[in-house]
Design an enzyme around this catalytic site. Structure first.
Site, PDB file in Angstrom:
ATOM      1  N   PHE A  11       3.829  -5.543   8.473  1.00 26.76           N
ATOM      2  CA  PHE A  11       4.395  -6.313   7.350  1.00 26.76           C
ATOM      3  C   PHE A  11       3.361  -6.694   6.302  1.00 26.76           C
ATOM      4  CE2 PHE A  11       2.800  -9.953   9.830  1.00 26.76           C
ATOM      5  CZ  PHE A  11       2.296 -10.749   8.800  1.00 26.76           C
ATOM      6  N   LYS A  69       8.758   4.657   8.768  1.00 27.99           N
ATOM      7  CA  LYS A  69       9.466   3.424   9.132  1.00 27.99           C
ATOM      8  C   LYS A  69       8.649   2.240   8.617  1.00 27.99           C
ATOM      9  CE  LYS A  69       9.441   0.422  12.544  1.00 27.99           C
ATOM     10  NZ  LYS A  69       9.764  -0.807  11.790  1.00 27.99           N
ATOM     11  N   GLU A 118      10.376  -4.016   9.123  1.00 26.95           N
ATOM     12  CA  GLU A 118      11.711  -4.557   8.826  1.00 26.95           C
ATOM     13  C   GLU A 118      11.621  -5.864   8.039  1.00 26.95           C
ATOM     14  OE1 GLU A 118      10.191  -4.303  11.652  1.00 26.95           O
ATOM     15  OE2 GLU A 118      10.368  -6.140  12.846  1.00 26.95           O
ATOM     16  N   CYS A 157      -5.888  -7.507   8.310  1.00 26.51           N
ATOM     17  CA  CYS A 157      -6.607  -7.055   9.506  1.00 26.51           C
ATOM     18  C   CYS A 157      -8.116  -7.121   9.275  1.00 26.51           C
ATOM     19  CB  CYS A 157      -6.189  -5.640   9.882  1.00 26.51           C
ATOM     20  SG  CYS A 157      -6.738  -4.430   8.686  1.00 26.51           S
TER      21      CYS A 157
HETATM   22  P1  NAD Z   1       3.703  -5.523  14.760  1.00 28.36           P
HETATM   23  O1  NAD Z   1       2.896  -4.857  15.809  1.00 28.36           O
HETATM   24  O2  NAD Z   1       4.581  -6.656  15.164  1.00 28.36           O
HETATM   25  O3  NAD Z   1       4.686  -4.470  14.036  1.00 28.36           O
HETATM   26  C1  NAD Z   1       4.172  -3.289  13.459  1.00 28.36           C
HETATM   27  C2  NAD Z   1       5.294  -2.251  13.381  1.00 28.36           C
HETATM   28  O4  NAD Z   1       5.715  -1.929  14.712  1.00 28.36           O
HETATM   29  C3  NAD Z   1       6.537  -2.739  12.647  1.00 28.36           C
HETATM   30  O5  NAD Z   1       7.047  -1.666  11.898  1.00 28.36           O
HETATM   31  C4  NAD Z   1       7.491  -3.137  13.769  1.00 28.36           C
HETATM   32  O6  NAD Z   1       8.844  -2.959  13.429  1.00 28.36           O
HETATM   33  C5  NAD Z   1       7.108  -2.187  14.876  1.00 28.36           C
HETATM   34  N1  NAD Z   1       7.251  -2.770  16.209  1.00 28.36           N
HETATM   35  C6  NAD Z   1       7.227  -4.084  16.545  1.00 28.36           C
HETATM   36  N2  NAD Z   1       7.324  -4.217  17.888  1.00 28.36           N
HETATM   37  C7  NAD Z   1       7.404  -2.973  18.400  1.00 28.36           C
HETATM   38  C8  NAD Z   1       7.486  -2.458  19.734  1.00 28.36           C
HETATM   39  N3  NAD Z   1       7.515  -3.266  20.789  1.00 28.36           N
HETATM   40  N4  NAD Z   1       7.516  -1.110  19.893  1.00 28.36           N
HETATM   41  C9  NAD Z   1       7.468  -0.276  18.836  1.00 28.36           C
HETATM   42  N5  NAD Z   1       7.394  -0.716  17.550  1.00 28.36           N
HETATM   43  C10 NAD Z   1       7.351  -2.048  17.334  1.00 28.36           C
HETATM   44  O7  NAD Z   1       2.686  -5.968  13.600  1.00 28.36           O
HETATM   45  P2  NAD Z   1       2.981  -6.838  12.297  1.00 28.36           P
HETATM   46  O8  NAD Z   1       3.202  -8.246  12.710  1.00 28.36           O
HETATM   47  O9  NAD Z   1       3.981  -6.164  11.445  1.00 28.36           O
HETATM   48  O10 NAD Z   1       1.578  -6.706  11.545  1.00 28.36           O
HETATM   49  C11 NAD Z   1       0.476  -7.536  11.824  1.00 28.36           C
HETATM   50  C12 NAD Z   1      -0.507  -6.857  12.748  1.00 28.36           C
HETATM   51  O11 NAD Z   1      -0.932  -5.628  12.176  1.00 28.36           O
HETATM   52  C13 NAD Z   1      -1.780  -7.664  12.952  1.00 28.36           C
HETATM   53  O12 NAD Z   1      -2.119  -7.610  14.313  1.00 28.36           O
HETATM   54  C14 NAD Z   1      -2.811  -6.950  12.114  1.00 28.36           C
HETATM   55  O13 NAD Z   1      -4.148  -7.094  12.531  1.00 28.36           O
HETATM   56  C15 NAD Z   1      -2.352  -5.531  12.262  1.00 28.36           C
HETATM   57  N6  NAD Z   1      -2.870  -4.687  11.196  1.00 28.36           N
HETATM   58  C16 NAD Z   1      -3.895  -3.863  11.503  1.00 28.36           C
HETATM   59  C17 NAD Z   1      -4.458  -3.078  10.521  1.00 28.36           C
HETATM   60  C18 NAD Z   1      -5.635  -2.203  10.838  1.00 28.36           C
HETATM   61  O14 NAD Z   1      -6.077  -1.484   9.953  1.00 28.36           O
HETATM   62  N7  NAD Z   1      -6.148  -2.218  12.051  1.00 28.36           N
HETATM   63  C19 NAD Z   1      -3.957  -3.116   9.210  1.00 28.36           C
HETATM   64  C20 NAD Z   1      -2.872  -3.967   8.942  1.00 28.36           C
HETATM   65  C21 NAD Z   1      -2.338  -4.754   9.954  1.00 28.36           C
END
Ligand code: NAD
Length: 482
Positions: free
Chosen positions: A151, A175, A178, A283
């Protein structure tokens, strides 16, 4: 009246999701519902993969220079719609308009780098590998590729992947998160104007069910994921188990080190921006401030003074330094960490809870804890909000011990005026994105982006040369002519 759910984009057309459930998208600054994300399922992913599979033979045979031209068109459209996209980012995510504008700029830079595909896709050749025998290697696209986005950068993160995949001759399924579907809805409206054959790019909205269908679908060859560590690991395991090429970027806990010889006057505003920019939802954000030796008290006091004066509010308004966090649930989670930190014995020297505004928006003021230890929850977990944890140490060697002990290793920075110290830090840091007198060590689109350990699962990183490696297979031809 409720807004209709957003549509998916499959095979060159906007089509309704087959899922009957939706979730509301909120403007985090006001709490208002601004859209509804359909929760698509396996059937929608299957339809997108079918369209992408049908488009692949024609698209992969299209000359790279022609494919690159579609990205030149995309880049021009993004430039002319940049302000509008930035406003969508602020509306659905909450970050300030300036932060959104920067993120759109970084998104456009990815498209610019992808435009260099004809050069970047070139292979190698060597004549006379043996008498009269020549050898060439060339890159070929791999097939249908997919990406699952988080997000926190609604416009930028999907463009770490889409332009590189497409320009390399692959077809693509995205994808988005959401929670922030609208920026990509706009991107796909622009992609519709780029002369891409139907099925080359596809958009499927949804949650976990869509991610899992992407991991499992036998027609998808490669998966890129960005999100939290637990999900990154799960996606990596599931998609590699299904035989796919995978890069999965996970969460972070980034150490920002301040040496006694740092120029604090210049460093503190930069460090504050690292911790509180995008409300800490980056991140690459600073999470733990590590002052080394005698600089501790001064660094802490200056950071407190700086953060205390930050203006928290609607990111759309001029003069606001920090917007809300993404959701009511996330605000409560961040506030829970502040309570937990105080309960575990860390010293709360700036309490963001007192700045939590009495509006319907999801605001949390900047917080700072001193005397944090790695054993505390706030010293260990990724909070992903505007909370700084200060963990003072005696010497540089202690910094490396702290880093070694933490499973995440995304980014880190040091503030120093010593080249020797900076060099040793860059050499020994566990994280793979390192800043020297830089608060947010974000590699530009022509360099690789990605962390190490539990912050990254895979081999090839994001954008730069790695993207062209990830999205192609190398074919070697050895020839002898009689
Ligand atoms: P999230 O892991 O909750 O969700 C990421 C994506 O995965 C979304 O599209 C979500 O719909 C999907 N998703 C959620 N749960 C899932 C599951 N159990 N199985 C499969 N798909 C699932 O992350 P978020 O809250 O959207 O984003 C924040 C996180 O992203 C933080 O931990 C941040 O550090 C990380 N992030 C990392 C980087 C990087 O470069 N390492 C960059 C941006 C964000």
């Amino acid at each position: 009246m409720k807004a209709p759910p957003l549509s998916n984009f499959i095979g060159g057309r906007w089509v309704p999701s087959t899922g009957s459930r939706t979730i509301d998208v909120h403007n985090p600054a006001t709490g208002q519902t601004i859209a509804r994300t359909p929760l698509s399922g396996g059937a929608d992913v299957a339809a997108a993969v079918a369209a992408a599979t049908a488009a692949f033979p024609g698209w992969s045979e299209t000359p790279p220079v022609v494919r690159a031209r579609t990205m030149f068109t995309f880049k021009a459209l993004l430039e002319s719609h940049a302000e509008g996209i930035a406003r969508i980012v602020t509306t659905e995510h909450g970050k300030t308009l300036d932060e959104s504008r920067s993120s759109v700029r970084r998104a456009i830079e990815c498209v610019e780098v992808a435009c260099g595909a004809p050069s970047m896709l070139m292979g190698d050749a060597l004549e006379n590998v043996w008498a009269g025998i020549d050898c060439t290697s060339m890159r070929q696209p791999i097939g249908v590729c997919a990406a699952i986005a988080p997000f926190n950068f609604p416009a930028m993160v999907p463009l770490w992947f889409l332009p590189f995949a497409v320009v390399s001759g692959n077809t693509f399924v995205l994808k988005p998160s959401e929670q922030v579907p609208l920026s990509q809805q706009k991107m796909f409206e622009l992609l519709e104007q780029c002369d891409l054959p139907p099925g080359v790019v596809n958009l499927v909205h949804g949650q976990r069910e869509v991610s899992e269908a992407i991991c499992d679908h036998p027609g998808i060859r490669a998966v890129s994921f960005v999100g939290s560590t637990a999900v990154a690991r799960a996606v990596y395991q599931r998609a590699t188990h299904a035989g796919k090429r995978v890069q999965a970027l996970g969460g972070a806990k980034n150490f920002i080190v301040v040496m006694p010889d740092a120029d604090l006057e210049r460093a503190i505003p930069i460090i504050s921006e690292s911790f509180y920019g995008c409300a800490g939802e980056r991140c690459l954000a600073g999470s733990i401030l590590v002052p080394v030796g005698p600089v501790h008290a001064e660094a802490r006091d200056r950071l407190v003074e700086f953060a205390r004066t930050m203006k928290v509010g609607n990111g759309m308004e001029a003069g606001v330094d920090m917007g809300p966090v993404i959701s009511a649930a996330h605000r409560d989670r961040v506030l829970g960490y502040v309570e937990r930190g105080a309960a575990e014995g860390a010293r709360l020297v700036l309490d963001g809870r007192t700045r939590t505004m009495s509006t319907d928006g999801y605001f949390v003021g900047p917080s700072i804890f001193d005397a944090v230890t790695p054993a505390m929850t706030i010293g260990r977990d990724e909070i992903f909000g505007p909370v700084a944890a200060i963990c003072p140490v005696e010497r540089l060697e202690d910094v490396f011990r702290l880093m070694e002990a933490h499973p995440n290793a995304n980014a880190t920075s040091i503030f120093t005026s010593s080249g020797k110290t900076a060099r040793e830090f860059a050499h020994r840091a566990t994280a793979s994105m390192v800043g020297v007198n830089i608060g947010v060590a974000s590699p530009m689109a022509y360099f690789p982006f990605g962390g190490a350990r539990d912050s990254f699962f895979g081999d090839l990183k994001v954008h730069g040369r790695d993207a062209f490696e990830f999205y192609t297979d190398k074919k070697v031809t050895i020839s002898r002519w009689f």
